[in-house]
Design a protein around this motif. Structure first.
Motif, PDB file in Angstrom:
ATOM      1  N   VAL A 183       9.320  -1.994   5.366  1.00 23.60           N
ATOM      2  CA  VAL A 183       8.639  -0.704   5.498  1.00 23.60           C
ATOM      3  C   VAL A 183       7.200  -0.937   5.942  1.00 23.60           C
ATOM      4  N   SER A 184       6.887  -0.492   7.129  1.00 27.13           N
ATOM      5  CA  SER A 184       5.502  -0.613   7.592  1.00 27.13           C
ATOM      6  C   SER A 184       5.266   0.389   8.708  1.00 27.13           C
ATOM      7  N   LYS A 185       4.295   1.237   8.492  1.00 24.03           N
ATOM      8  CA  LYS A 185       3.994   2.242   9.519  1.00 24.03           C
ATOM      9  C   LYS A 185       3.659   1.551  10.837  1.00 24.03           C
ATOM     10  N   THR A 186       2.795   0.548  10.763  1.00 24.46           N
ATOM     11  CA  THR A 186       2.332  -0.130  11.970  1.00 24.46           C
ATOM     12  C   THR A 186       3.250  -1.270  12.393  1.00 24.46           C
ATOM     13  N   PHE A 187       3.975  -1.838  11.451  1.00 21.45           N
ATOM     14  CA  PHE A 187       4.771  -3.056  11.618  1.00 21.45           C
ATOM     15  C   PHE A 187       3.892  -4.224  12.093  1.00 21.45           C
ATOM     16  N   THR A 188       2.653  -4.207  11.669  1.00 24.01           N
ATOM     17  CA  THR A 188       1.756  -5.331  11.992  1.00 24.01           C
ATOM     18  C   THR A 188       1.063  -5.851  10.729  1.00 24.01           C
ATOM     19  N   THR A 189       1.216  -5.154   9.612  1.00 23.00           N
ATOM     20  CA  THR A 189       0.479  -5.531   8.398  1.00 23.00           C
ATOM     21  C   THR A 189       0.860  -6.947   7.970  1.00 23.00           C
ATOM     22  N   ASP A 190      -0.165  -7.787   7.823  1.00 22.97           N
ATOM     23  CA  ASP A 190       0.076  -9.220   7.634  1.00 22.97           C
ATOM     24  C   ASP A 190       0.958  -9.510   6.417  1.00 22.97           C
TER      25      ASP A 190
ATOM     26  N   GLY B 288       0.846  -1.203   0.000  1.00 23.32           N
ATOM     27  CA  GLY B 288       0.000   0.000   0.000  1.00 23.32           C
ATOM     28  C   GLY B 288       0.872   1.241   0.000  1.00 23.32           C
ATOM     29  N   GLY B 289       0.610   2.132   0.936  1.00 25.03           N
ATOM     30  CA  GLY B 289       1.376   3.370   1.015  1.00 25.03           C
ATOM     31  C   GLY B 289       2.843   3.127   1.329  1.00 25.03           C
ATOM     32  N   SER B 290       3.169   1.954   1.829  1.00 24.26           N
ATOM     33  CA  SER B 290       4.566   1.632   2.134  1.00 24.26           C
ATOM     34  C   SER B 290       5.249   0.957   0.947  1.00 24.26           C
ATOM     35  N   ASN B 291       4.591   0.991  -0.190  1.00 27.38           N
ATOM     36  CA  ASN B 291       5.156   0.372  -1.394  1.00 27.38           C
ATOM     37  C   ASN B 291       4.929   1.198  -2.663  1.00 27.38           C
TER      38      ASN B 291
ATOM     39  N   MET C 131      -8.329   6.920  -4.316  1.00 22.37           N
ATOM     40  CA  MET C 131      -9.459   6.063  -3.924  1.00 22.37           C
ATOM     41  C   MET C 131      -9.458   5.717  -2.439  1.00 22.37           C
ATOM     42  N   GLU C 132      -8.260   5.581  -1.841  1.00 22.52           N
ATOM     43  CA  GLU C 132      -8.241   5.317  -0.397  1.00 22.52           C
ATOM     44  C   GLU C 132      -8.535   6.612   0.378  1.00 22.52           C
ATOM     45  N   SER C 133      -8.256   7.746  -0.249  1.00 20.54           N
ATOM     46  CA  SER C 133      -8.525   9.017   0.433  1.00 20.54           C
ATOM     47  C   SER C 133      -9.989   9.425   0.317  1.00 20.54           C
TER      48      SER C 133
END
Ligand code: F6P
Length: 541
Positions: free
Chosen positions: A203-210, A152-155, A351-353
């Motif tokens: 790269v992950s804002k949350t560092f939880t994204t599966d 997503g935003g991290s890619n 679209m996500e915004s």
């Protein structure tokens, strides 16, 4: 007040009745200065929006709507660090990431600019170490390949920009991306890589994204299978995140974590540490140029009056198309191969915004449309694929053509490519706007039974953006332009452009189903269709 109850909105409704059906041919007819009046420059971008079904009056009424919806005040609130992402109680400060001035930017009474500069400096130092071979793999070899893992935003931003700026990239380091949880992407990416010379950037804002955590765990296994020592992780993994605890739990030294903050939304994050893979590809100087380009557009958006403000104008024209002409989809059509991921990037960006149906105050939206469906491909490939529908389909598609005056690849013998490419871009916008009438078709001697097939009704709106040359600086401007366009539209629709609750349900259900798939659990809790699908899958396994 509800958007559709605004007197300014209602005036536009009445106005639509007056000009909604007027053809662009008539709108242009006898108006010698239209192209001049309906175009503008901002930084290095020239935007021609004259091929939209708008008149001077339409634009005036649209500016009135923008004022009534307090677009300027909301913009200023964003720049000032107010918590305009109200459902998550967060500031929205991607503009601070590229702030080139001495201006302080406060969140909760604290100036964020020193942190922004500190992380940028960390990124620069790290990039220099990887480039000059000071940072090495566990066995002492120099890094040759970067694999950025994120989704997503991290890619999408890093992928889009590294592709767009490939011309400026170092030849000594290959940058790869893995986003999909489909193991095929990981397997195909590492197939030719050497673990000793590969560096993973997780790269992950949350560092939880599966998706990201699953790919990162697989990457770690792949590395350890080859190098056999946990210690190797420190040389081969760095992280970009807001979650230091989870980064440490994964086994990455937090000294090798590049931080960002909750006031950076994922899809607005490429100027933050999320852009580390970009910097590794193009170097710190070019990355700074990208930031400077974004800043140039940020300044324009902040200070230009609405009537001369490019993001505002493009947003308002989009509102007219979406809400008054009923055009629900926008195609982004870059006439530059380097921008081949630009539509995908702004597909998420937009679209996500703005794919929302609840207002900021929590009311369901029932009487107007919000974010359009965004898609696209680079020209001229698109012309030989979907332009048929754009020209002659029953539904309208609003198009943005994006082109550059100078090519980055114009060696001797290839001069014709760029000229032809540009001719195609101009021709498509011309054909969409003005079409070809039955009389014109008949005048060409077309047999009567084929006339209707060869008619182009035209009257199909488009914008054309022209830039001098694709550089980090101009790309930065282009990115910020679209970001701010999205902001303005969200402000007018009264939605929160900075949350994304719509992605949650699917994630949660996938977790439940994954448990069922692992444990051969009962299918009782599922609906009939899902039960049948799981049963069929089990059988096919
Ligand atoms: O798709 C949902 C989303 O939350 C995006 O907004 C975000 O860019 C992406 O997932 C990745 O999230 P993270 O950076 O936390 O892994």
């Amino acid at each position: 007040m509800d958007l559709t109850a605004l007197p300014e909105w209602q005036k536009l409704q009445e106005h639509k009745g007056e000009i909604g059906q007027r053809h662009l041919r008539d709108i242009f007819w006898g108006d010698a200065t239209r192209a001049e009046r309906f175009s503008l420059h901002a930084a290095d971008i020239f935007a021609d929006y004259s091929k939209n079904r708008v008149t001077d009056q339409t634009m005036e009424l649209l500016f009135d709507v923008a004022r009534a919806r307090q677009v300027e005040q909301l913009r200023d609130a964003m720049y000032a660090g107010e918590k305009i992402n109200t459902t998550e109680q967060r500031a929205v400060l991607h503009t601070a990431l590229r702030n080139q001035s001495e201006r302080q930017v406060f969140v909760d009474g604290r100036d964020v600019m020193p942190d922004v500069r500190r992380v940028l400096q960390h990124m620069r130092e790290f990039t220099a170490r990887v480039w000059n071979g000071d940072w090495r793999g566990y066995t002492g070899k120099q890094i040759t390949d970067i694999v950025s893992i994120g989704i997503g935003g991290s890619n999408l931003g890093p992928v889009m920009v590294t592709e767009a700026l490939r011309h400026y990239a170092t030849p000594h380091l290959a940058v790869h991306f893995v986003s999909n949880i489909d193991g095929t992407q990981f397997s195909e990416t590492i197939r030719t890589l050497n673990p000793e010379t590969t560096l993973f950037v997780v790269v992950s804002k949350t560092f939880t994204t599966d998706e990201t955590m699953t790919n990162a765990a697989t990457a770690k296994k792949w590395l350890l299978a080859a190098l056999g020592d946990e210690q190797a992780v420190a040389n081969h993994f760095v992280a970009v995140s807001t979650n230091a605890q989870a980064v440490a739990a994964f086994g990455i030294d937090t000294a090798n974590m590049f931080e960002f903050w909750d006031w950076v939304g994922g899809r607005y994050s490429l100027a933050s540490a999320v852009g580390l893979s970009i910097m590794l590809a193009i170097g710190a100087e070019q990355f700074d140029e990208l930031l400077r380009g974004m800043y140039a557009m940020d300044v324009h958006f902040k200070i230009a009056p609405l009537e001369q403000n490019m993001p505002v104008i493009l947003a308002l024209v989009g509102i007219w198309n979406t809400n008054f002409l009923g055009i629900k989809t926008e195609a982004l059509l870059p006439y530059d191969q380097y921008l081949h991921r630009f539509p995908a990037y702004f597909q998420q960006g937009n679209m996500e915004s703005n794919g929302k149906s609840v207002t900021k105050t929590g009311q369901f939206i029932t009487d107007y449309s919000t974010g359009p469906i965004v898609w696209g491909e680079p020209g001229t490939n698109g012309q030989h694929a979907f332009y048929q529908l754009i020209h002659q389909g029953t539904d309208m598609v609003a198009c943005d053509f994006i082109g550059f005056a100078q090519s980055l690849n114009n060696p001797d013998g290839m001069e014709t490519h760029h000229r032809k490419l540009t001719a195609n871009m101009f021709a498509q916008a011309q054909a969409l706007a003005f079409g070809k009438t039955p009389d014109e078709v008949r005048a060409e001697g077309v047999p009567a039974e084929l006339v209707n097939h060869k008619v182009f009704h035209g009257n199909r709106p488009s914008n054309t953006l022209l830039l001098p040359k694709l550089t980090p600086y101009t790309l930065g401007q282009l990115i910020a332009l679209y970001e701010h366009k999205i902001f303005v539209q969200g402000a007018i629709w009264g939605i929160n452009s900075f949350d994304q609750w719509g992605v949650e349900l699917g994630k949660k259900l996938a977790k439940d189903i994954d448990t069922t798939l692992q444990n051969v659990d009962s299918l009782e809790p599922y609906d009939q269709s899902t039960r049948a699908l799981i049963a069929a899958w089990r059988q096919l396994q």
